[in-house]
Structure formats: structure tokens, C-alpha cells
Write an enzyme that holds these catalytic residues in place. Structure first.
Site, PDB file in Angstrom:
ATOM      1  N   THR A  29       0.860  -1.171   0.000  1.00  0.00           N
ATOM      2  CA  THR A  29       0.000   0.000   0.000  1.00  0.00           C
ATOM      3  C   THR A  29       0.897   1.221   0.000  1.00  0.00           C
ATOM      4  O   THR A  29       1.083   1.867   1.030  1.00  0.00           O
ATOM      5  CB  THR A  29      -0.910   0.036   1.245  1.00  0.00           C
ATOM      6  OG1 THR A  29      -0.107  -0.032   2.419  1.00  0.00           O
ATOM      7  CG2 THR A  29      -1.880  -1.105   1.240  1.00  0.00           C
ATOM      8  N   GLY A  30       1.528   1.528  -1.147  1.00  0.00           N
ATOM      9  CA  GLY A  30       2.235   2.809  -1.321  1.00  0.00           C
ATOM     10  C   GLY A  30       1.125   3.824  -1.205  1.00  0.00           C
ATOM     11  O   GLY A  30       0.187   3.781  -1.973  1.00  0.00           O
ATOM     12  N   THR A  31       1.210   4.770  -0.281  1.00  0.00           N
ATOM     13  CA  THR A  31      -0.016   5.316   0.295  1.00  0.00           C
ATOM     14  C   THR A  31       0.158   6.737   0.736  1.00  0.00           C
ATOM     15  O   THR A  31       1.274   7.230   0.852  1.00  0.00           O
ATOM     16  CB  THR A  31      -0.303   4.457   1.546  1.00  0.00           C
ATOM     17  OG1 THR A  31      -0.886   3.262   1.142  1.00  0.00           O
ATOM     18  CG2 THR A  31      -1.204   5.144   2.515  1.00  0.00           C
ATOM     19  N   THR A  32      -1.000   7.384   0.993  1.00  0.00           N
ATOM     20  CA  THR A  32      -0.975   8.557   1.860  1.00  0.00           C
ATOM     21  C   THR A  32      -2.040   8.360   2.923  1.00  0.00           C
ATOM     22  O   THR A  32      -3.208   8.102   2.608  1.00  0.00           O
ATOM     23  CB  THR A  32      -1.295   9.826   1.070  1.00  0.00           C
ATOM     24  OG1 THR A  32      -0.563   9.801  -0.134  1.00  0.00           O
ATOM     25  CG2 THR A  32      -0.922  11.047   1.857  1.00  0.00           C
TER      26      THR A  32
END
Lengths: 247, 277
Positions: A29-32
Site C-alpha cells: 500500500t504505497g499510500t498517503t
């Protein structure tokens, strides 16, 4: 010793075959993610993109995971690791709450996350923000980044897209904001991060947690706040088109 | 009960003993200018769709081992329980064994409790197992089923991550299949429309991906039961090979016949009486 043989095993199994690389890369989950305290509760938000390499495995992910009735966690890092940790902590906190016969503290949930993340820090890749409301201290935000540190902050951002919005967060956060101001801050920050970070995108999921309950909402792509330097508005200005209302 | 030999209880965790053996073997084979055989992977297109009355799963039937098609009629939709089926992509052995294990566990559970297993239970068991093995089990699974809480479709990744979605495609042909699904999926579709959509998605994977091909299998799961249509559609490129190499007697003509009787001598004869009740 086991680690060395494990690495060699990985080299053996990865060969040239017809499968593209997103079948062998781990789902991340490359995420913000973001959480803000206000007087009476917290507002949490996340994007909805899960990637395996360059492929978006799920564009409508829910990264806001309930741990207890008034405690949520925002997940970033490896999808498998964070789901597993969240399941473990949900069980531990539920058991603890039944033993105590009262609602658990947010600090307890945060410490349980820290215990798992720190003990298995070599094997895990998980950055988690724990946020919720309890009777003793009201709304609280605790961040447990990769490595297993635990610290309480009034506002916290995490994930790969967080680097792009530290400036926005620092300049726009003020103490003692109202719930609606917090919702606007979080949705604005997340849409900026999603604009600039390739690994974040999709829709914005928000949740407001207070004594009365959890209020969840979704902001779809075309309803996101718009900014003058990115995306839609410069195009409208150049073509003389009507600009849709912004935040 | 005495055992003739002492059995060692297996150590917990994953056993890497064969890794050094495989490295040594690879070294030997490289010297002899031959390559070690690649594990059989189902370079695949699998897809699933939740519709109004149930869940429709689809898969192609090609299994590859390197650049060779190892099995033209491979079954990629595995039985889990009467109300659940699972499509598997990745290493063929891993998907088959994992789904077998899951199916056994759920059968024991339903016998113990007298209930039909729920889809979330299957998903949790899969997630536990795959996370424990930290990605060494190369199985990407699409699990679909109908239970008392509704129609569900889940995907489980090889590292143990799960996603609950209304439509899905996985395998090497997933991008092609997902294009069709993204274009034509609508919530609460009719069953026939959903079957056509899944068929078209798999067909697009077969056309655009080298690792997918041959026939299309469809599995329809509803509250009333399961319809496993294998094959739903056969490939246009069928060959006429027989696959049965047993010929009837007389195909080869007999020219001469010579009978040589074996001479036997009775050396010893013993009669043992059997006690019959």
C-alpha cells in the site's frame, strides 16, 4: 544462516518466464494516510490505491481498518503485513476489553501495535497511524512508523505520499480546529498528495470518530478539491471553460 | 501400540534443506549444458464476477512449463466446499495443494459444527497460511462463494494480503481480462450476462497473453447450487491426436505362431487346511 539460504532460494525461483513482474512483487500500500485530533474526536483519512510493482491491484482499497468501536488504524506499507498485524491487535484488544469490562484506551491499542511492530521489525514493513476516541483523554492520534517507534502527535501523516504534504500540513494545521475544518484539511492534504505521488490515488476515504460514533464518507475522484497548479483548472483557464466549484 | 521405527516430529517453520541440494544440482547441470526443469506454472487468466444471484468464476485451461504447454486441459477452478470454488494462478503445485488443504479443513469444520462454511472463514484460513510462509508459496487465488450472508468474491495474494471486490482478474493475462471487466461490469447483473462477461474476459486474456490458452472453464455458484461447466467453450485450434494408444487385437496381422510348452515337474505338494466357520 537461514536468511542467507532464504535469499539464495529467492534467486533460484526468479527466472525469465512469461509472467510479468507484478506477479512476483509483493503487494504494497504505497499510500498517503493522515490523522488529526480535534476537541471531541479525531478525523482520519487515506487514499485507496494498492500497487504490486507498477500495477494497481486494487483501486478502491479501504485502508482505514476498525480495531475497536472507537479506535481505527490507518495502514501503509506491505498489505499482507499490515492486515496481519491489524488482525492480531484486534484480537488482543478485544480480549483485553472483555477482561476489563470497559472500552479500551487508544493508548493501549497504540502500544499493542508498537509491541508487534518493534518485536518483528526485521521481518515487517508496516507504517501505521492509530487514532480514536476514549473517555479518559478524548481524541488521540498515535503514530507507529516503520521500525516500531511510538509517539503521540496532534496531527500525523504517513505513507509514500506524505513527504509531499508536510509543508501543507505544517502551515495549515492550527490547534483547536473544528471537525469540519479538520475534514477539509485532511481531504485537501490527501488530494494534493494523490496528485503528486504515483503510488497514491483513487478515492479519498474519510472517517470522523467521536463519542457518538464513527461517521465514514468517500470523496470520489471528480469531487476532490481542485488546485490551481495541477490538473483541471489550468486546462479550463486555457480553454475558457467554466471551472467547477472548489473547496 | 509399538512402532517399528521412531518418527521425528517435524520442526516448525519452512524447511530450506533442499535449497543447498538444488544449488549443487544446478551447478552440475550447467556444466553438462542442460537446464534444470522449470516448475510448472499456470501462466493463466482467471476472473470472477459477483452478480445478482451468485458468483461466476472463469479460467483458461493452459498449464506451461517454461515455453512448453504442459497441460492443455488443466483444471484451474478448484473445489473448496459445496458453496465455494477457488481459481488459482501461480505455481500449479502450490495452488492445488493449498486449495486441497483448505477444502479438507473446511470439511472437518462443517462436520464438527453441522454448518456450511462461510466464505470469510475460507479467506481467513488462506490468509493465515500464506502469510506464515512469507510468500514462498506462489499461489494467487480468487475465492468465490455464496453463503448465508450473501455472494462474496475475494482475492488472496501469495504474501497473504486479501481484497474484497465485486469483480477481479488475476494471472499473466489479467490486464487484458480486466480491460473487458472494467468496461462492461455493472452491479447486480443477470446471471447470463455475467457468464458472457466472464467468458469474454477470459477470451481476451487467451488472445492477448502467451501463457493463457486452449479452452475456457466457467463455474457458476448460486444459492441453489453449483454449475461447473468444463469446458464452457472449446478452443478453435483443436488437433486430431487420439491420446489413446491402445489398439484393438488384430490391428497388427500375425504371420506365424509357435507354441513351446514349458516342462514342469511337481517337486513337493503340501495341503494346508483352512478353518472355515
Amino acid at each position: 544462516m537461514a536468511a542467507a539460504t532464504a535469499m539464495r532460494f529467492g534467486q533460484l525461483s526468479s527466472g525469465s518466464d512469461m509472467a510479468p513482474d507484478w506477479t512476483t512483487k509483493e503487494v504494497s500500500t504505497g499510500t498517503t494516510i493522515m490523522a488529526v485530533e480535534y476537541d471531541g474526536g479525531v478525523v482520519i483519512g487515506a487514499d485507496s490505491r494498492t500497487t504490486t510493482g507498477a500495477y494497481i491491484a486494487n483501486r478502491v482499497t479501504d485502508k482505514l481498518t476498525p480495531i475497536h468501536d472507537r479506535i481505527f488504524c490507518c495502514r501503509s506499507g506491505s498489505a499482507a503485513d499490515t492486515q496481519a498485524i491489524a488482525d492480531v491487535v484486534t484480537y488482543q484488544l478485544g480480549f483485553h476489553s472483555i477482561e476489563l469490562d470497559e472500552a479500551p484506551l487508544v493508548q493501549t491499542a497504540a502500544n499493542l501495535f508498537k509491541a508487534s511492530c518493534y518485536r518483528y521489525r526485521e521481518e515487517l514493513m508496516a507504517g501505521i497511524i492509530v487514532a480514536g476516541w476514549d473517555k479518559r483523554r478524548g481524541g488521540q492520534v498515535y503514530t507507529v512508523p516503520v521500525g516500531g517507534m511510538l509517539v503521540r502527535q496532534p496531527v500525523s501523516v504517513g505513507g509514500s505520499g506524505s513527504t509531499y504534504i508536510y509543508g501543507y500540513m505544517d502551515s495549515n494545521y492550527k490547534p483547536n480546529m473544528t471537525k469540519d475544518q479538520c475534514l477539509r484539511l485532511v481531504s485537501g492534504a490527501l488530494s494534493l498528495a494523490m496528485e503528486r505521488d504515483g503510488s497514491s490515488g483513487g478515492v479519498v476515504r474519510l472517517a470522523a470518530i467521536s463519542e457518538t460514533g464513527v461517521d465514514r464518507q468517500v470523496i470520489l475522484g471528480n469531487q476532490l478539491p481542485k488546485w490551481s497548479t495541477t490538473g483541471y483548472i489550468p486546462y479550463c483557464l486555457s480553454k475558457g471553460l467554466e471551472i467547477y466549484p472548489t473547496v | 501400540m509399538a512402532l517399528s521405527n521412531v518418527v521425528e516430529t517435524p520442526a516448525s517453520g519452512f524447511n530450506f534443506e533442499n535449497v543447498s541440494r538444488n544449488v549443487a544440482l544446478e551447478g552440475l547441470l550447467e556444466g553438462g549444458h542442460t537446464k534444470a526443469p522449470k516448475p510448472m506454472k499456470t501462466g493463466t487468466t482467471i476472473a470472477g464476477v459477483v452478480c445478482k444471484d451468485g458468483v461466476v468464476l472463469g479460467a483458461d485451461t493452459r498449464a506451461t512449463s517454461g515455453e512448453v504447454v504442459a497441460d492443455k486441459m488443466c483444471a484451474k477452478i478448484h473445489y473448496i466446499s459445496p458453496n465455494m470454488y477457488c481459481c488459482g494462478a501461480g505455481t500449479a503445485a502450490d495452488t492445488e495443494k493449498t486449495t486441497d488443504l483448505l477444502s479438507s479443513n473446511l470439511t472437518i469444520f462443517s462436520m464438527n459444527s453441522g454448518r456450511n462454511p462461510r466464505v470469510v472463514m475460507a479467506v481467513n484460513i488462506l490468509q493465515d497460511m500464506l502469510f506464515r510462509y512469507r510468500g514462498q508459496i506462489g499461489a494467487s487465488l480468487i475465492l468465490g462463494g455464496v453463503d448465508c450472508t450473501g455472494n462474496h468474491l475475494y482475492t488472496v495474494g501469495p504474501y497473504g494480503s486479501i481484497d474484497k471486490v465485486p469483480y477481479l482478474a488475476m494471472g499473466s493475462g489479467d490486464l487484458a481480462a480486466l480491460g473487458i471487466l472494467e468496461d462492461r461490469f455493472k452491479p447486480n447483473m443477470e446471471l447470463e450476462e455475467a457468464k458472457e462477461l466472464v467468458r469474454d474476459a477470459i477470451h481476451s486474456g487467451i488472445m492477448s497473453d502467451l501463457g493463457s490458452g486452449n479452452n475456457i472453464d466457467i463455474c457458476v455458484i448460486t444459492k441453489q447450487g453449483v454449475d461447473y461447466i468444463r469446458p464452457y467453450q472449446e478452443s478453435e485450434y483443436k488437433d486430431k491426436r487420439q491420446r489413446r494408444y491402445k489398439y484393438r487385437p488384430g490391428t497388427t496381422s500375425i504371420l506365424t505362431e509357435k507354441i513351446v510348452p514349458l516342462e514342469l515337474e511337481v517337486v513337493q505338494e503340501t495341503v494346508q487346511r483352512m478353518d472355515t466357520a
